[in-house]
Each structure stands twice: as C-alpha cells, then as structure tokens.
Design a protein around this motif. Structure first.
Motif, PDB file in Angstrom:
ATOM      1  N   GLY B 164       0.728  -1.115   0.106  1.00 22.33           N
ATOM      2  CA  GLY B 164       0.162   0.015   0.239  1.00 22.33           C
ATOM      3  C   GLY B 164       1.021   1.161  -0.122  1.00 22.33           C
ATOM      4  N   SER B 165       1.831   1.395   0.542  1.00 19.52           N
ATOM      5  CA  SER B 165       2.947   2.536   0.781  1.00 19.52           C
ATOM      6  C   SER B 165       4.424   2.159  -0.247  1.00 19.52           C
ATOM      7  N   GLY B 166       4.574   0.534  -0.289  1.00 17.80           N
ATOM      8  CA  GLY B 166       6.074   0.756  -0.785  1.00 17.80           C
ATOM      9  C   GLY B 166       7.163   0.488  -0.010  1.00 17.80           C
ATOM     10  N   THR B 167       6.493   0.672   1.446  1.00 20.51           N
ATOM     11  CA  THR B 167       7.240   0.515   2.558  1.00 20.51           C
ATOM     12  C   THR B 167       7.754  -0.322   3.644  1.00 20.51           C
ATOM     13  N   VAL B 168       8.752  -0.496   4.066  1.00 12.20           N
ATOM     14  CA  VAL B 168       9.037  -2.065   5.295  1.00 12.20           C
ATOM     15  C   VAL B 168       9.278  -1.488   6.685  1.00 12.20           C
ATOM     16  N   PHE B 169       8.165  -1.040   7.506  1.00 13.19           N
ATOM     17  CA  PHE B 169       9.154   0.402   8.473  1.00 13.19           C
ATOM     18  C   PHE B 169       9.140   1.305   8.212  1.00 13.19           C
ATOM     19  N   GLY B 170       8.421   2.052   7.152  1.00 11.02           N
ATOM     20  CA  GLY B 170       8.874   3.105   6.698  1.00 11.02           C
ATOM     21  C   GLY B 170       9.819   3.253   6.003  1.00 11.02           C
ATOM     22  N   TYR B 171      10.704   2.601   5.606  1.00 14.66           N
ATOM     23  CA  TYR B 171      12.036   1.914   4.212  1.00 14.66           C
ATOM     24  C   TYR B 171      11.372   2.299   3.619  1.00 14.66           C
ATOM     25  N   PRO B 172      11.682   3.008   2.124  1.00 18.00           N
ATOM     26  CA  PRO B 172      11.514   3.380   1.181  1.00 18.00           C
ATOM     27  C   PRO B 172      11.483   1.593   0.176  1.00 18.00           C
ATOM     28  N   VAL B 173      11.440   1.131   0.472  1.00 15.40           N
ATOM     29  CA  VAL B 173      11.947  -1.052  -0.279  1.00 15.40           C
ATOM     30  C   VAL B 173      11.868  -0.519  -2.037  1.00 15.40           C
ATOM     31  N   ILE B 174      10.040   0.155  -1.740  1.00 15.63           N
ATOM     32  CA  ILE B 174      10.480  -0.012  -3.718  1.00 15.63           C
ATOM     33  C   ILE B 174      11.035   0.938  -4.680  1.00 15.63           C
ATOM     34  N   ASP B 175      11.086   2.500  -3.272  1.00 13.40           N
ATOM     35  CA  ASP B 175      11.464   3.701  -4.104  1.00 13.40           C
ATOM     36  C   ASP B 175      13.338   2.502  -4.405  1.00 13.40           C
ATOM     37  N   LYS B 176      13.624   2.409  -3.358  1.00 15.50           N
ATOM     38  CA  LYS B 176      15.150   2.582  -3.463  1.00 15.50           C
ATOM     39  C   LYS B 176      15.694   0.693  -4.822  1.00 15.50           C
ATOM     40  N   ILE B 177      14.585  -0.091  -4.985  1.00 15.76           N
ATOM     41  CA  ILE B 177      14.609  -0.650  -5.578  1.00 15.76           C
ATOM     42  C   ILE B 177      14.792  -0.172  -6.795  1.00 15.76           C
ATOM     43  N   GLY B 178      13.973   0.957  -7.508  1.00 17.52           N
ATOM     44  CA  GLY B 178      13.786   1.761  -8.355  1.00 17.52           C
ATOM     45  C   GLY B 178      12.891   1.193  -9.401  1.00 17.52           C
ATOM     46  N   LEU B 179      11.576   0.172  -8.625  1.00 21.40           N
ATOM     47  CA  LEU B 179       9.980  -0.500  -9.334  1.00 21.40           C
ATOM     48  C   LEU B 179       9.039   0.881  -9.887  1.00 21.40           C
ATOM     49  N   TYR B 180       9.561   2.847  -8.963  1.00 23.47           N
ATOM     50  CA  TYR B 180       8.272   3.063  -9.211  1.00 23.47           C
ATOM     51  C   TYR B 180       8.988   3.607 -10.695  1.00 23.47           C
TER      52      TYR B 180
END
Lengths: 385, 218
Positions: B164-180
C-alpha cells in the motif's frame, strides 16, 4: 472439421487420467469444448432436455455486447482525434480504437482464463464458460488508458477473490467484472477517475490538451458546469468521453433488446433499475438546491455507466435476485442508490458500480424474505381452509 | 501426587504446547476468529502493528498471571468485574508507557490501545484458561495467544504497508529498488480496511488448505 475431430480424439488419451499430459487436462478440455459441442449425455433414465446450456447463455450475452464493443472502439478513435484536433476518417478512427482496445481485451482474457484453467486443474472440474462474458465486460468498463499490469492485477483479484474463493462460476456473491473495476477504482484512483483518463493519450500529453477538456458529463455535472455538458443526443449516441463500452446508450439498448428477446436477462431488473434511477432523479429535482440536482431526471439514464450497468451488470443471474418480486426490489434500489451516490456524494462521481455491488450483497437477503413471505402466505391459506 | 506435579519441568511438552498451539492450529485470529476488529484497524502500517502486538502480549500475559493467582480467592459471582479491573489496569499502564516513550505510535494507535480492554481474546483467555490453571501455565498461555494474535497482525501489517505504501517500517523499499521508474504504483486499496479483511481471509485460506483438520465439517 472432421479431420480436426479425428486429431482431437487421437490425442485425447494423453490428457486423460494417467496420460502423459495429465497436468494439462483442463486446458485440453477447454479447447475441446470450445470447438465442439460436448457430447455428454445423461447416463440413466430419460430426460427431456432443452438445448440451452451455459455455453448458449454466455454466447448470447457475448453477442449482445458486440454493439457496445464496436461503438466503444470507434469512440476511442473519435475522442482521440478530437482531443488532438486532427481530422480523421472513419476507418482511421476505428483502426486507432482497435489498436487501443485489443491489448486490454487480450490481457483480460489471457489472465482470466489462465487462472480459471489453473483452478479447474487443481479442483478437478472442467473449465466452464463463466469467464467468457466477464472477460469481455472488464475491458468495456475501464478507461482506455488503463495500465495493463494494473488491469492484469485487477483480473487476478476479481477471479480469485471475487469468484474462485466462493467456489467458482455460479457461486460468486459479487459480479466479478465489477469487482475488477472496484479494485482498480480504489487501488489506482489516478487512472480510474479525473478528467484525463477517459481519452487515449491524454494523461501523457497534458500540455497538448490545454484547451481541451476530457471530463465526462458526470464530472461536469458534479462541478455544476451544466452548460458545458454535451447535449442529450450526444450522450444518447455516445460520442462522449467515458469508459470504453459504456458511453453509447443506443448500442447498449440494442444489446438489451437481444437479451430480452432471447430471454437471457431479466427485463424486470432492467426496467426497475431505469425506473428507480428516474424516480430518484425526479425526487432530487423536486428538492433541487444546486445545478446537479436540477438536472432533468432522464439525463441520469444516459450519463455514465447507468445504462450499461442496468443492462449487463445488474442482470447477472448469479449475483442478482432470483425471485420475481425480488428482482423488482433489487432493480429499483440499484437505480435509486446509483443516482443518490452520483448526486449527493461528492467523493464518487459515478454511483452505478457501487450501487450494483451493494445490492449484489443484499440480493440473497431480499430473496430470503420474499420466499419466507410466500411460505407464510400459503401456510395461512392452508390453515384457513 | 502434588509433589510430582511441582517437579514438572518449566518447559515440559505440555507447557510448550500452550505456547505453540495458538501460533498455528489454534490461532486466535485465523482459527477462533477473535480480535478481528483491531486486526483491521491498526495494520495499515507495520510499526503500529508491532507495537500493538507487544502491548497485547504484555497485557494478556500479566493479566493472566494475576487472575490465575487470585483464582481461588475470587468469588465466582464477581469474577468478571475482577477480570475487567485487572485488564483495565494493565491497559492503562501500557497506554501510559506508550504515551511516555513512543508518543508518535501512541497517537497512530489512538483509541485502539484503550480498546484492548474489549479485545475478545483477552477476556476469553482469562475466563477460559487463567481461572482454572496455575500462574506459570497461564503466563505461557497468555504469551502464546497474544503472540498468535500479534503474528497475524505483523504479517497483515507487512503486506499492507509494503503493497500500500511501498515501505517496510517506513523504509522506502520499492523506491530503492527503482520499481517506480518502470511504472509501478502503490496500491491505494491496501491501506483501506477492506483489504485487511481480504488479507486475513487469504491467510486463513492458506492455513486451512495446508491443514485440513481446521476446515469446518458443516
């Protein structure tokens, strides 16, 4: 044809239990019954059986949808060339629309049927025609620019959570096509609402379309821009922005005529949905305090997905009411709720999807009370005699 | 006879079962279907889910021990009031600690910490287990059940936050992988309560298809 039959019979043993490709049995079966009428006969006793089966019902709905599909394809092209202000011929528009529509259709069918086949294999039953119509409905109720991966996800959700979880075709509580749309609507609102998504290419080229508004009539009405709305005739014919197959009331009415004449869908539900919408519209007119409420009641019947929902969604025999009296109540409430949500709830520009899903949930309850009332009435009669 | 029982090791097979069963085949949420309300409300993010899980572990295990200690001296007629007082005390303690040391999370959880009082799991364990068992077993039962509840909360919270938010414990996982960058988008539906229900439903589905004994016979 005979050669094909021979070929199928020849490879059939491989797909049966213990055969080499047992794991692909469902796929084989699906293809076989798609090409040939299944030769299943009752094994004992004699029955008089009508030729009508799920296959014929589904193909009738499929045919009834074709006018809406064709018009939708044409309208995609029409809206696109209007938005970029380019003159284009009829066939050019159709071709453009076809190229836009085809990927959506393919994703819907491939993903949906894929899941159906997998479930049929696991559960050991045949793939049935249940997804045949749903797979065509889904592309018709989404915006043309919907990202395909989102669509695929929505189809997965709709088929698994909306249908297979309850036991597959015929067991679902909600209309699977609408589940897919609701999933998209709540998951990715950016792609499902607003003024840009309804016309191909408008999202990506926001700058080009400065002077052009891609707003649907409903969105304009909600903003009280009643004077900018297309004329009632345009909305009736369907040359307006909107989801792919829902814009043209004429095409939908042709479909409705086919469904009613063949007796596949209930005319009671269709009529009562329209009556409910019209009635609610009139009621709102009587208490109008803003331009949207003043909008003539019959406008509601041609705007947005109202007609499409009434003809193809509300009449779903699985998720709708089964009893004859129940159908009237069910349809009326859908019409009333749809217009109510449209006009009085600013969060949702269109209420048809939510109204139908809501009444899908209540259909069994309506049926229950109709049946109970009938039982009570007859008991009373039996006692008084 | 009684001396024999006292010699039973702290982590005997029977006691371990108390701890282990609620995590799986007797899970309070997925099998007994209790405590659903808070499972839907607090699991939009992982952090509140974890805090909620810990809070319930503390509340349930300590109240279980207290109730178990008093089980013989409390007249049966007033036992419910007594249990409620114990739970309420523990919940207020936990609430105050959260407010003092984790104010942000406490604000996110808002009324749901206070509503632990009404959590059906807690009342059920006090009434059903602690009133009839010794303190140590009650403690294990409390930890086990609360952990079973917390486990589901954390699983649901993980998926809802991740999808839903793309994060785990507030850490932007999806953003770091570059999926956006390749067109991926967060699923707004996952943050809404209905998807918590669907997620719990999927967990139940998976669990029951792996363990056929749990499937209702009706």
């Amino acid at each position: 044809m005979k050669a094909l039959r021979k070929q199928i019979d020849k490879i059939k043993p491989h797909f049966e239990k213990g055969g080499r490709f047992e794991k692909l049995r469902s796929l084989f079966d699906a293809i076989e019954v798609l090409i040939f009428v299944p030769d299943r006969v009752t094994s004992r006793g004699s029955h008089i059986r009508d030729g009508i089966d799920m296959k014929r019902v589904m193909i009738t709905v499929f045919i009834a949808l074709i006018p809406a599909v064709l018009f939708g394809i044409y309208n995609i092209g029409l809206q696109y060339y209007q938005s970029i202000n380019v003159e284009a011929g009829f066939w050019q528009m159709v071709w453009f629309g076809f190229l836009k529509f085809l990927p959506i259709l393919l994703v819907s069918y491939i993903v949906g049927l894929g899941i159906e086949i997998i479930f049929a294999q696991i559960r050991g039953h045949e793939v049935n025609e249940g997804y045949f119509v749903t797979g065509l409905l889904i592309p018709l109720i989404v915006p043309v620019d919907i990202p395909l991966w989102q669509l695929a996800l929505a189809v997965v959700f709709a088929v698994i959570i909306g249908k297979e979880v309850f036991g597959g075709t015929g067991m679902n509580i909600l209309n699977p096509a609408l589940v897919a749309r609701a999933f998209l609507f709540f998951s990715y609102p950016k792609w499902m609402s607003g003024d840009l998504v309804w016309i191909a290419g408008l999202v990506k080229s926001e700058g080009v379309a400065d002077s052009f508004s891609g707003a649907t009539p409903l969105a304009q009405a909600a903003l009280y821009e009643v004077d900018q709305m297309p004329s009632i005739m345009e909305m009736f014919v369907g040359t307006i922005p909107g989801s792919v197959g829902e814009t043209s009331t004429i095409a939908i009415l042709i479909g409705a005529a086919i469904l009613i004449l063949t007796g596949v869908a209930s005319w009671k539900i269709m009529l009562s949905v329209f009556a409910g919408g019209l009635g609610m519209g009139l009621l709102l007119n009587a208490f109008a305090i803003n331009p949207f409420m003043e909008l003539p009641a019959y406008y509601h019947l041609v705007m947005g997905g109202f007609a499409f929902g009434a003809v193809f969604m509300a009449t779903d025999p699985v998720s709708g009411s089964q009893t004859e009296t129940g159908k009237w109540i069910y349809g009326l409430l859908i019409g009333i709720l749809a217009v109510l949500i449209r006009v009085l709830n600013p969060a949702f520009p269109e209420g048809m999807m939510l109204a139908i899903l809501f009444m899908n949930v209540f259909a069994p309850l309506i049926d229950y009370y109709i049946v109970q009332a009938n039982i009570r009435r007859r008991l009373k009669r039996a006692k008084s005699n | 006879m009684s001396t024999e029982k006292e010699r039973e090791p702290l982590f005997s097979a029977k006691n371990l079962k108390l701890l282990r069963e609620p995590l799986g085949e007797n899970n309070p949420i997925t099998v007994q279907v209790l405590g659903i309300c808070s499972a839907l409300a607090v699991t939009a993010k992982l952090k509140p889910s974890v805090v909620m899980a810990i809070s319930v572990v503390v509340v349930l295990s300590v109240s279980n021990v207290i109730v178990s200690l008093f089980r013989k001296s409390v007249p049966p007629r007033i036992r419910i009031i007594f249990q409620l007082v114990v739970i309420a005390m523990m919940v207020i303690l936990v609430d105050q600690v959260l407010k003092a040391f984790a104010f942000e999370v406490s604000k996110q959880l808002s009324v749901f910490v206070g509503l632990i009082i009404t959590n059906c799991i807690i009342m059920g364990r006090l009434e059903g287990f602690a009133m009839a068992n010794k303190p140590w077993e009650s403690f294990l039962d409390g930890v086990g059940n609360a952990a079973g509840y917390g486990l589901i909360l954390i699983i649901v919270g993980f998926f809802r936050e991740f999808l839903g938010s793309g994060t785990v414990f507030g850490y932007p996982v999806i953003d770091k992988i570059g999926l956006y960058n390749i067109g991926y988008e967060n699923n707004g539906f996952m943050i809404l309560p209905p998807m918590a229900l669907v997620t719990v439903g999927i967990i139940i589905w998976i669990q029951r298809s792996r363990n056929r004994n749990l499937v209702d016979k009706s």
